[in-house]
Design an enzyme around this catalytic site. Structure first.
Site, PDB file in Angstrom:
ATOM      1  N   CYS A 167     -85.578  44.912 -12.495  1.00 61.39           N
ATOM      2  CA  CYS A 167     -84.829  43.721 -12.933  1.00 61.39           C
ATOM      3  C   CYS A 167     -84.337  43.856 -14.369  1.00 61.39           C
ATOM      4  O   CYS A 167     -83.434  43.150 -14.789  1.00 61.39           O
ATOM      5  CB  CYS A 167     -85.714  42.476 -12.845  1.00 61.39           C
ATOM      6  SG  CYS A 167     -86.125  41.998 -11.168  1.00 61.39           S
ATOM      7  N   LYS A 188     -85.425  41.961  -2.341  1.00 64.72           N
ATOM      8  CA  LYS A 188     -84.934  42.279  -3.687  1.00 64.72           C
ATOM      9  C   LYS A 188     -86.044  42.223  -4.735  1.00 64.72           C
ATOM     10  O   LYS A 188     -85.866  42.702  -5.847  1.00 64.72           O
ATOM     11  CB  LYS A 188     -83.766  41.377  -4.082  1.00 64.72           C
ATOM     12  CG  LYS A 188     -84.072  39.922  -4.306  1.00 64.72           C
ATOM     13  CD  LYS A 188     -82.795  39.138  -4.568  1.00 64.72           C
ATOM     14  CE  LYS A 188     -83.012  37.660  -4.717  1.00 64.72           C
ATOM     15  NZ  LYS A 188     -83.733  37.259  -5.902  1.00 64.72           N
ATOM     16  N   ASP A 189     -87.205  41.645  -4.389  1.00 60.22           N
ATOM     17  CA  ASP A 189     -88.335  41.610  -5.318  1.00 60.22           C
ATOM     18  C   ASP A 189     -89.188  42.872  -5.260  1.00 60.22           C
ATOM     19  O   ASP A 189     -90.084  43.051  -6.081  1.00 60.22           O
ATOM     20  CB  ASP A 189     -89.252  40.411  -5.009  1.00 60.22           C
ATOM     21  CG  ASP A 189     -88.592  39.076  -5.284  1.00 60.22           C
ATOM     22  OD1 ASP A 189     -87.671  39.030  -6.122  1.00 60.22           O
ATOM     23  OD2 ASP A 189     -88.988  38.080  -4.652  1.00 60.22           O
ATOM     24  N   ARG A 224     -83.340  25.104 -10.648  1.00 62.85           N
ATOM     25  CA  ARG A 224     -82.102  25.633 -11.232  1.00 62.85           C
ATOM     26  C   ARG A 224     -80.915  24.736 -10.879  1.00 62.85           C
ATOM     27  O   ARG A 224     -80.026  24.527 -11.696  1.00 62.85           O
ATOM     28  CB  ARG A 224     -81.854  27.069 -10.762  1.00 62.85           C
ATOM     29  CG  ARG A 224     -82.703  28.083 -11.522  1.00 62.85           C
ATOM     30  CD  ARG A 224     -82.312  29.493 -11.202  1.00 62.85           C
ATOM     31  NE  ARG A 224     -83.300  30.125 -10.341  1.00 62.85           N
ATOM     32  CZ  ARG A 224     -83.194  31.370  -9.883  1.00 62.85           C
ATOM     33  NH1 ARG A 224     -82.144  32.101 -10.192  1.00 62.85           N
ATOM     34  NH2 ARG A 224     -84.126  31.882  -9.123  1.00 62.85           N
ATOM     35  N   ARG A 278     -78.004  41.948 -13.963  1.00 61.67           N
ATOM     36  CA  ARG A 278     -76.980  42.506 -13.072  1.00 61.67           C
ATOM     37  C   ARG A 278     -75.808  41.540 -12.926  1.00 61.67           C
ATOM     38  O   ARG A 278     -74.644  41.939 -13.030  1.00 61.67           O
ATOM     39  CB  ARG A 278     -77.621  42.787 -11.700  1.00 61.67           C
ATOM     40  CG  ARG A 278     -76.625  43.126 -10.596  1.00 61.67           C
ATOM     41  CD  ARG A 278     -77.294  43.107  -9.234  1.00 61.67           C
ATOM     42  NE  ARG A 278     -77.849  41.812  -8.885  1.00 61.67           N
ATOM     43  CZ  ARG A 278     -77.144  40.793  -8.420  1.00 61.67           C
ATOM     44  NH1 ARG A 278     -75.844  40.905  -8.226  1.00 61.67           N
ATOM     45  NH2 ARG A 278     -77.742  39.652  -8.124  1.00 61.67           N
ATOM     46  N   ARG A 279     -76.123  40.264 -12.679  1.00 58.03           N
ATOM     47  CA  ARG A 279     -75.053  39.277 -12.518  1.00 58.03           C
ATOM     48  C   ARG A 279     -74.295  39.079 -13.823  1.00 58.03           C
ATOM     49  O   ARG A 279     -73.060  39.049 -13.829  1.00 58.03           O
ATOM     50  CB  ARG A 279     -75.646  37.940 -12.052  1.00 58.03           C
ATOM     51  CG  ARG A 279     -76.158  37.956 -10.629  1.00 58.03           C
ATOM     52  CD  ARG A 279     -76.950  36.707 -10.305  1.00 58.03           C
ATOM     53  NE  ARG A 279     -77.441  36.729  -8.920  1.00 58.03           N
ATOM     54  CZ  ARG A 279     -78.542  36.106  -8.514  1.00 58.03           C
ATOM     55  NH1 ARG A 279     -79.270  35.410  -9.366  1.00 58.03           N
ATOM     56  NH2 ARG A 279     -78.911  36.174  -7.253  1.00 58.03           N
ATOM     57  N   ARG A 325     -84.207  30.139 -15.534  1.00 53.94           N
ATOM     58  CA  ARG A 325     -85.290  30.532 -14.627  1.00 53.94           C
ATOM     59  C   ARG A 325     -85.755  29.332 -13.828  1.00 53.94           C
ATOM     60  O   ARG A 325     -85.377  28.208 -14.091  1.00 53.94           O
ATOM     61  CB  ARG A 325     -86.483  31.089 -15.429  1.00 53.94           C
ATOM     62  CG  ARG A 325     -86.323  32.495 -16.003  1.00 53.94           C
ATOM     63  CD  ARG A 325     -86.420  33.612 -14.973  1.00 53.94           C
ATOM     64  NE  ARG A 325     -87.508  33.469 -14.024  1.00 53.94           N
ATOM     65  CZ  ARG A 325     -88.780  33.774 -14.249  1.00 53.94           C
ATOM     66  NH1 ARG A 325     -89.150  34.208 -15.429  1.00 53.94           N
ATOM     67  NH2 ARG A 325     -89.681  33.643 -13.310  1.00 53.94           N
TER      68      ARG A 325
END
Length: 318
Positions: free
Chosen positions: A246, A87-88, A159, A135-136, A153
């Site tokens: 992103c 995903k990166d 987190r 997106r989330r 972050r």
């Protein structure tokens, strides 16, 4: 015969090192099975994304933040392969590099880590929810406009600590990251794909190498999981057609739904949302051609409002 050392590049976060170690174990097993004389040596590389922790990813360029320095090390011959979270990875790869393998994918779903309760529905009115992803936040705001989405972050463990120390009711993470770390018990609830479509390539790893390195490409072909690679190819074709990163609220999720005479039939769900969650465009299609499937879903969304959303996001500099 002397074993040849293959140098493996990775980010130096705990998750990156853990997942790279897991891939190396799979490669060592394959070397034993096939009588291949290779050993592996990890090289930790600091990326721009690892250095900038005080602003959202979207503000500093999104896709590519966690891979460029590693790709340069590959091009320079400092390392022989690199292990990335898929995903990166931007859609466009530098000339001379290729994805040699997509190992078997873990669940692509997002998950909630809740302070109390066991489901999305258990979140109280106005709950403070932490995420690092437009997106989330777009999809969760669409489902629950009352939620207070705040950016968060840092690595997974930092987190998780912030959930306790900064007054969050929940944080949203990729379930695969917690699973790879052996922290599945922290997952309160998986978010259904119908509620929150994952990031392109989420849950999958990509092992990158130089396309003219025949030894490494042959080795990685043994590691590649065909079903995972097909699903990721469809999602990345969607990403490439949208030219998204992103900084844009987009998601895609492909699965193999059946086998036909023409090959595996993939179903792809693609979404583009507005950052405020008011608009969420979604399209679901099937095809045996992953590249055409991704392109078709993206083009449908672009011609039905997504182009305007993407232009607005880019103008706003979100």
């Amino acid at each position: 015969m002397n074993a040849k050392i293959i140098k493996v590049g990775t980010r130096q976060s705990q998750l990156a090192l853990t997942q790279s170690g897991q891939v190396i174990k799979q490669l060592e097993k394959l070397c034993q099975q096939h009588g291949l004389p290779y050993t592996f040596e990890i090289h930790k590389i600091v990326t721009k994304g690892d250095q900038i922790l005080d602003v959202t990813l979207s503000k500093v360029g999104g896709k590519g933040l966690f891979v460029k320095e590693i790709e340069q090390a590959l091009l320079d011959g400092v390392i022989d392969m690199a292990i990335h979270s898929m995903k990166d990875m931007p859609y466009e790869l530098p000339a001379g590099l290729t994805i040699g393998a997509v190992p078997k994918r873990l669940t692509p779903q997002d998950c909630l880590v809740l302070k109390q309760g066991a489901s999305f529905e258990d979140l109280p009115q106005g709950a403070k929810v932490g995420t690092s992803s437009l997106r989330r936040s777009s999809q969760l705001k669409h489902a629950r406009p009352d939620l207070d989405l705040q950016w968060i972050r840092g690595n997974i463990d930092s987190r998780l600590r912030k959930l306790e120390t900064e007054g969050f009711d929940a944080i949203v993470l990729a379930a695969a990251g917690l699973t790879r770390m052996g922290w599945e018990e922290r997952i309160s609830a998986l978010l259904p794909v119908e509620l929150c479509v994952p990031a392109v390539g989420q849950g999958a790893l990509g092992v990158q190498c130089r396309d003219n390195d025949n030894e490494v490409t042959k080795l990685l072909a043994l590691l590649n999981d065909e079903e995972s690679a097909l699903a990721v190819a469809a999602e990345r074709s969607f990403l490439g057609t949208l030219q998204g990163g992103c900084q844009v609220p987009i998601g895609a999720h492909a699965t193999i739904v059946e086998q036909s005479a023409a090959g595996a039939v993939l179903e792809l769900t693609g979404i583009v949302g507005s950052p405020d969650g008011n608009t969420l465009l979604k399209e679901i299609r099937r095809s045996t051609d992953p590249v055409q499937l991704g392109r078709g879903v993206a083009e449908h969304l672009l011609s039905n409002g997504a182009r305007n959303i993407l232009e607005d996001v880019q103008k706003a500099g979100l």
